[in-house]
Enzyme design. Structure first.
Site, PDB file in Angstrom:
ATOM      1  CG  ASN A  37       0.281  -0.275  -4.686  1.00 30.54           C
ATOM      2  OD1 ASN A  37       1.197  -0.577  -5.430  1.00 30.54           O
ATOM      3  ND2 ASN A  37      -0.547  -1.165  -4.165  1.00 30.54           N
TER       4      ASN A  37
ATOM      5  CG  ASP B 143      -6.005  -6.223 -10.784  1.00 28.50           C
ATOM      6  OD1 ASP B 143      -6.622  -6.328  -9.709  1.00 28.50           O
ATOM      7  OD2 ASP B 143      -4.822  -6.575 -10.929  1.00 28.50           O
TER       8      ASP B 143
ATOM      9  CE  LYS C 170      -3.670  -2.529   2.303  1.00 29.28           C
ATOM     10  NZ  LYS C 170      -4.300  -2.929   1.047  1.00 29.28           N
TER      11      LYS C 170
ATOM     12  CG  ASP D  75      -3.089   1.095  -2.195  1.00 32.42           C
ATOM     13  OD1 ASP D  75      -3.571   1.324  -1.074  1.00 32.42           O
ATOM     14  OD2 ASP D  75      -2.662  -0.020  -2.546  1.00 32.42           O
TER      15      ASP D  75
HETATM   16  O1  RIB Z   1      -3.842  -2.285  -1.667  1.00 24.05           O
HETATM   17  C1  RIB Z   1      -3.333  -3.235  -2.561  1.00 24.05           C
HETATM   18  C2  RIB Z   1      -2.048  -3.778  -2.041  1.00 24.05           C
HETATM   19  O2  RIB Z   1      -2.307  -4.468  -0.836  1.00 24.05           O
HETATM   20  C3  RIB Z   1      -1.371  -4.797  -2.923  1.00 24.05           C
HETATM   21  O3  RIB Z   1      -0.511  -4.224  -3.869  1.00 24.05           O
HETATM   22  C4  RIB Z   1      -0.674  -5.714  -1.933  1.00 24.05           C
HETATM   23  O4  RIB Z   1       0.715  -5.638  -1.972  1.00 24.05           O
HETATM   24  C5  RIB Z   1      -1.221  -5.334  -0.558  1.00 24.05           C
HETATM   25  O5  RIB Z   1      -0.330  -4.593   0.169  1.00 24.05           O
END
Ligand code: RIB
Length: 297
Positions: free
Chosen positions: A43, A243, A40, A249
């Site tokens: 991202n 997806d 998170k 995030d």
């Molecule tokens: O919010 C999505 C993320 O949650 C994914 O990329 C995974 O790594 C988890 O941390």
């Protein structure tokens, strides 16, 4: 220039696509498997960068090959990785992400190096000198609390994404805003939260816990709760959902970038909802994000 510091996780996402997600006790067959960057924190930092805003990620990867790869993907995405530690003898965090044909997911995270993140002096300076600090809950409770406390004392605005949920009243109290999805809001309030009506009904309870709150509702958008207003923000309908991993995030990162650039909360939530809708149209999490646009202040 506006500056965001993200304190949070970096994962190697192992993405397994399936026809449909398994129910408890069930085995299903994968249709494909691949790897990408996630976590998170990573991202959200990449989402900030995709707005053209300066961003630093404070976190940790392992001293493994995956860690080197994750660091280089982040650097290529214009995330400052000078405060991303490589922890000796520890593997990088790994997330097992199952995605079905409708783009819905289930995720299990092995914390790895994320559990070893510590805030040293330079990291705390990055927290204090930012316009906005963003935290989530895939690093230790202590790190989240230290970062939020230091930011708040320095006048840095704090965005807390309580994901995955944990009980952290002191941290939540300083959030401006707190960002939660319906599951996390339900954990926080101790009862189911489904849709904007339930969020409106919880206005006073939310404002007793944090300064402002944003409850995300997936494809239905989000509800912004402040002492002055409760606003429902629609999410643009994507032409296709590939997806949903990392869409939340993208929302948090764009919201933080907007706040750092001086926008008020409402246009930030609108831009964040648009970003979430864009993010679901490509596979994977952070590295699949397109450019995100902030409205002019
Ligand atoms: O919010 C999505 C993320 O949650 C994914 O990329 C995974 O790594 C988890 O941390």
């Amino acid at each position: 220039m506006a500056k965001v510091t993200v304190v949070g996780s970096v994962n190697r996402d192992v993405i397994v696509t399936v026809e449909r997600l398994p129910v408890e006790g069930e085995t299903v067959l994968a249709t494909s498997t691949r790897e990408g960057i996630g976590g998170k924190g990573a991202n959200q930092a990449m989402a900030v960068a995709r707005t053209g805003t300066e961003v630093t990620l404070v976190g940790a990867v392992g001293d493994d090959e995956a860690g080197a790869r994750l660091r280089s993907v982040l650097a290529d995405a214009h995330v400052d990785v000078s405060a991303l530690a490589a922890v000796t003898g520890t593997g990088s965090g790994t997330a097992y992400v199952f995605v079905d044909v409708d783009g819905q997911n289930q995720i299990v995270v092995e914390q790895g190096a994320n559990a070893q993140v510590v805030l040293d002096g330079p990291a705390l300076d990055l927290v204090r000198s930012a316009d906005v600090l963003v935290v989530q809950c895939e690093v230790s409770d202590q790190v989240v609390a230290e970062a939020v406390t230091a930011a708040s004392a320095a006048g840095t605005r704090v965005v807390v994404n309580l994901a995955p949920y944990r009980s952290a009243a002191d941290v939540v109290a300083l959030a401006d805003p707190l960002v939660v999805n319906e599951h996390e809001a339900a954990d926080l309030l101790g009862r189911p939260v489904a849709g904007a009506t339930d969020v409106r009904a919880a206005r006073d309870e939310l404002l007793a816990l944090c300064r402002t709150a944003v409850v995300t509702l997936g494809s239905a958008g989000a509800v912004l709760v402040t002492p002055d207003e409760v606003v429902e923000v629609a999410s643009p309908t994507p032409p296709r959902v590939v997806d949903t991993t990392g869409a939340g995030d993208a929302f948090v990162g764009v919201l933080a970038a907007g706040l750092a650039s001086g926008l008020s909360l409402r246009p930030c939530v609108e831009a964040a909802a648009a970003a979430g809708s864009l993010a679901v149209q490509s596979p994977g999490a952070g590295s699949g994000y397109p450019a995100f646009h902030l409205p002019r202040g």
